[in-house]
Design a protein around this motif. Structure first.
Motif, PDB file in Angstrom:
ATOM      1  N   GLY A 271       5.119   2.099  -3.948  1.00 26.46           N
ATOM      2  CA  GLY A 271       3.736   1.881  -3.511  1.00 26.46           C
ATOM      3  C   GLY A 271       3.659   1.469  -2.052  1.00 26.46           C
ATOM      4  N   LEU A 272       4.661   0.704  -1.612  1.00 28.21           N
ATOM      5  CA  LEU A 272       4.713   0.306  -0.207  1.00 28.21           C
ATOM      6  C   LEU A 272       4.856   1.527   0.699  1.00 28.21           C
ATOM      7  CD1 LEU A 272       4.967  -2.229   1.705  1.00 28.21           C
ATOM      8  CD2 LEU A 272       7.423  -1.857   1.542  1.00 28.21           C
ATOM      9  N   ILE A 273       5.729   2.445   0.291  1.00 30.30           N
ATOM     10  CA  ILE A 273       5.939   3.671   1.083  1.00 30.30           C
ATOM     11  C   ILE A 273       4.696   4.549   1.044  1.00 30.30           C
ATOM     12  CG2 ILE A 273       7.308   5.788   1.255  1.00 30.30           C
ATOM     13  CD1 ILE A 273       9.679   4.083   0.168  1.00 30.30           C
ATOM     14  N   MET A 274       4.095   4.676  -0.135  1.00 27.33           N
ATOM     15  CA  MET A 274       2.864   5.483  -0.244  1.00 27.33           C
ATOM     16  C   MET A 274       1.722   4.837   0.548  1.00 27.33           C
ATOM     17  SD  MET A 274       3.084   6.717  -4.209  1.00 27.33           S
ATOM     18  CE  MET A 274       1.427   7.323  -4.210  1.00 27.33           C
ATOM     19  N   GLY A 275       1.658   3.508   0.515  1.00 26.45           N
ATOM     20  CA  GLY A 275       0.644   2.808   1.289  1.00 26.45           C
ATOM     21  C   GLY A 275       0.846   2.997   2.784  1.00 26.45           C
ATOM     22  N   LEU A 276       2.118   2.996   3.213  1.00 30.34           N
ATOM     23  CA  LEU A 276       2.415   3.235   4.623  1.00 30.34           C
ATOM     24  C   LEU A 276       1.954   4.626   5.044  1.00 30.34           C
ATOM     25  CD1 LEU A 276       3.836   2.523   7.324  1.00 30.34           C
ATOM     26  CD2 LEU A 276       5.918   3.482   6.332  1.00 30.34           C
ATOM     27  N   LEU A 277       2.295   5.618   4.248  1.00 35.54           N
ATOM     28  CA  LEU A 277       1.892   6.992   4.575  1.00 35.54           C
ATOM     29  C   LEU A 277       0.376   7.163   4.531  1.00 35.54           C
ATOM     30  CD1 LEU A 277       4.665   8.986   2.671  1.00 35.54           C
ATOM     31  CD2 LEU A 277       4.519   8.491   5.111  1.00 35.54           C
TER      32      LEU A 277
ATOM     33  N   ALA B  54      -3.163  -1.103   3.748  1.00 39.60           N
ATOM     34  CA  ALA B  54      -2.754  -0.034   2.833  1.00 39.60           C
ATOM     35  C   ALA B  54      -1.363  -0.306   2.269  1.00 39.60           C
ATOM     36  CB  ALA B  54      -2.787   1.316   3.545  1.00 39.60           C
ATOM     37  N   MET B  55      -0.465  -0.810   3.086  1.00 38.80           N
ATOM     38  CA  MET B  55       0.881  -1.149   2.593  1.00 38.80           C
ATOM     39  C   MET B  55       0.827  -2.293   1.587  1.00 38.80           C
ATOM     40  SD  MET B  55       3.119  -0.818   6.096  1.00 38.80           S
ATOM     41  CE  MET B  55       4.546  -1.606   5.398  1.00 38.80           C
ATOM     42  N   ALA B  56       0.008  -3.300   1.856  1.00 40.65           N
ATOM     43  CA  ALA B  56      -0.114  -4.434   0.931  1.00 40.65           C
ATOM     44  C   ALA B  56      -0.712  -3.984  -0.401  1.00 40.65           C
ATOM     45  CB  ALA B  56      -0.969  -5.526   1.557  1.00 40.65           C
TER      46      ALA B  56
ATOM     47  N   ASP C 143       5.164  -1.830  -6.221  1.00 45.57           N
ATOM     48  CA  ASP C 143       6.343  -2.328  -5.508  1.00 45.57           C
ATOM     49  C   ASP C 143       6.767  -1.424  -4.356  1.00 45.57           C
ATOM     50  OD1 ASP C 143       6.561  -4.719  -6.840  1.00 45.57           O
ATOM     51  OD2 ASP C 143       7.784  -3.872  -8.439  1.00 45.57           O
ATOM     52  N   ILE C 144       8.045  -1.041  -4.292  1.00 45.96           N
ATOM     53  CA  ILE C 144       8.585  -0.297  -3.140  1.00 45.96           C
ATOM     54  C   ILE C 144       7.996   1.109  -3.014  1.00 45.96           C
ATOM     55  CG2 ILE C 144      10.685   0.595  -2.042  1.00 45.96           C
ATOM     56  CD1 ILE C 144      10.352  -2.445  -1.899  1.00 45.96           C
TER      57      ILE C 144
END
Length: 99
Positions: free
Chosen positions: A36-42, A24-26, A33-34
């Motif tokens: 999306g990384l945070i949204m992917g983490l959540l 999800a983070m990838a 970018d950043i």
């Protein structure tokens, strides 16, 4: 056999939760970018918590039921072979007859 499979499932649940979060983070990083990384983490944490949390809860219930079942059986019945069962009419339960 069932005990081994339940323990294996518990171990695989942790690994699959980690993989879900990383994927999800990838995916989020590839799209935005950043942020999306945070949204992917959540998003990955939520998906992993729901899916793997449910499986972990079922494994935990199975372990508790196993402990209860092992605690109910008398010590003599666990260690000695059972030749035939006799009915204890006062208690209404079947007890193993020891040789």
């Amino acid at each position: 056999m069932h005990r081994t499979l339940a323990d294996l499932l518990a171990g695989l649940t942790s690994i699959s939760a980690f993989v879900m979060i990383v994927v999800a983070m990838a995916f989020g990083y590839a799209t935005m970018d950043i942020p999306g990384l945070i949204m992917g983490l959540l998003g990955g944490l939520v998906v992993a918590a729901v899916m793997c949390g449910t499986i972990s809860l079922l494994v935990l219930i199975e372990r508790h039921l196993r402990e209860l079942a092992e605690g109910i059986r008398p010590e003599a019945a666990r260690s000695a072979p059972v030749s035939r069962a006799r009915m204890d009419s006062a208690a209404g339960r079947i007890e193993p007859a020891l040789r």
